[in-house]
Enzyme design. Structure first.
Site, PDB file in Angstrom:
ATOM      1  CB  SER A 144      -0.280   0.228   1.116  1.00  6.22           C
ATOM      2  OG  SER A 144      -1.651   1.454   1.243  1.00  6.22           O
ATOM      3  CE1 TYR A 157      -4.033  -1.932   5.713  1.00  6.99           C
ATOM      4  CE2 TYR A 157      -3.732   0.629   4.969  1.00  6.99           C
ATOM      5  CZ  TYR A 157      -4.344  -1.277   4.498  1.00  6.99           C
ATOM      6  OH  TYR A 157      -4.254  -1.428   2.998  1.00  6.99           O
ATOM      7  CE  LYS A 161      -1.463  -4.220   3.787  1.00  2.00           C
ATOM      8  NZ  LYS A 161      -1.489  -4.687   2.655  1.00  2.00           N
TER       9      LYS A 161
END
Ligand SMILES: NC(=O)C1=CN([C@@H]2O[C@H](COP(=O)(O)OP(=O)(O)OC[C@H]3O[C@@H](n4cnc5c(N)ncnc54)[C@H](O)[C@@H]3O)[C@@H](O)[C@H]2O)C=CC1
Ligand SMILES: C[C@H](O)[C@@H]1OC(=O)[C@H](O)[C@@H]1O
Length: 254
Positions: A144, A157, A161
């Site tokens: 990401s 999160y 990534k």
């Protein structure tokens, strides 16, 4: 020109969103495709139907990527039903938006397990099979833009990534001698289930759109081309790379 003719492609989280677009994109380019998914059987079934309508073989296998056994079973089934494993698209992921100071331990741990452990186990299982086959392969991980920049409600999160991005760099070194290439794509904000609630706020959505020089948020199909390219022999000398697919959002300081 079909870029994945004769290849077998495995996609985790392939029933919806970016994974589904990658699975259909691979089938459009001549690949047989196996998808892993976790919920909603009907989405997985309709994805397989689309793959088969394109004249390719496909199947779906339900399983939680957080568990190592899901990876070994997915690879074993692909071998049995499609004959080999040429490409893995490690895509499955979750992003339960939450504030930092009161982050529940279970939300933090589950996000690590699905996004980071899941990618690790899947890549390892696919790579073991590719090494055994002896004719190389390609792994494309869906990291990401969040590997590079932060998010107030994504403190659990964004490190996953960054981890996936780093995993592809290290795996590229570990697997290069076997002819296995490892790269990641770094999507910006793509309209999928994962951010449906977050972007339901019109002000937030408008703000995110204004951040993108190309003037719109992404759609899952925007990822299909970059993923197919990195999986294909067109990218034969590309490994350890990370490709931003964000409409220019990352470079947009002012
Ligand atoms: N939508 C976006 O803006 C962005 C998404 N991403 C990444 O793209 C990937 C795909 O997400 P989207 O397509 O956006 O959302 P999505 O919610 O449509 O897709 C997620 C997929 O992962 C699967 N999944 C979730 N938990 C799983 C588990 N435990 N085991 C197996 N499969 C599981 C779901 O069934 C679904 O197929 C994720 O890794 C996400 O982090 C990266 C950057 C931006
Ligand atoms: C789920 C978010 O909308 C999405 O996830 C990411 O990885 C991007 O950075 C977006 O924030």
């Amino acid at each position: 020109m079909k870029l994945l003719e004769g290849k077998t492609v495995l996609v985790t989280g392939g029933s919806t969103g970016i994974g589904r677009a990658a699975a259909i994109g691979a089938a459009l380019h001549g690949a047989d495709v196996a998808i892993n998914y976790y919920t909603r059987d009907e989405d997985a079934e309709s994805c397989v139907a689309e793959i088969e309508a394109l004249g390719q073989r496909g199947f779906a296998l339900k399983g939680d990527v957080a568990l190592p056994a899901t990876a070994t079973e997915f690879v074993a089934q692909a071998l049995e039903r499609l004959g080999k494993v040429d490409v893995l698209v490690s895509n499955a992921g979750i992003c339960p938006f939450h504030a930092f100071l009161d982050m529940p331990v279970d939300v933090f741990e589950r996000t690590q397990q699905v996004n980071m452990h899941g990618a690790y186990f899947m890549c390892q299982a696919a790579a073991r099979q590719m090494v055994e086959q002896g004719h190389g392969g390609a792994i494309v991980a869906v990291s990401s833009i969040s590997a590079l920049v932060g998010g107030e409600f994504q403190t659990h999160y964004t490190p996953t990534k960054a981890g996936v991005h780093s995993l592809m760099q290290s795996a590229a070194i570990a697997l290069g001698r076997h002819g296995i290439r490892c790269n990641s794509v770094l999507p910006g904000t793509i309209l999928t289930e994962i951010n449906k609630d977050d972007l339901a706020d019109p002000e937030k959505r408008k703000y995110m759109e204004t951040r993108v020089p190309l003037g719109r948020l992404g759609v899952p199909e925007d990822l299909a081309g970059p993923i197919v390219f990195l999986a294909s022999d067109m990218a034969a000398y590309v490994t350890g790379a990370a490709l931003l697919v964000d409409g220019g959002m990352y470079v947009n300081l002012q």
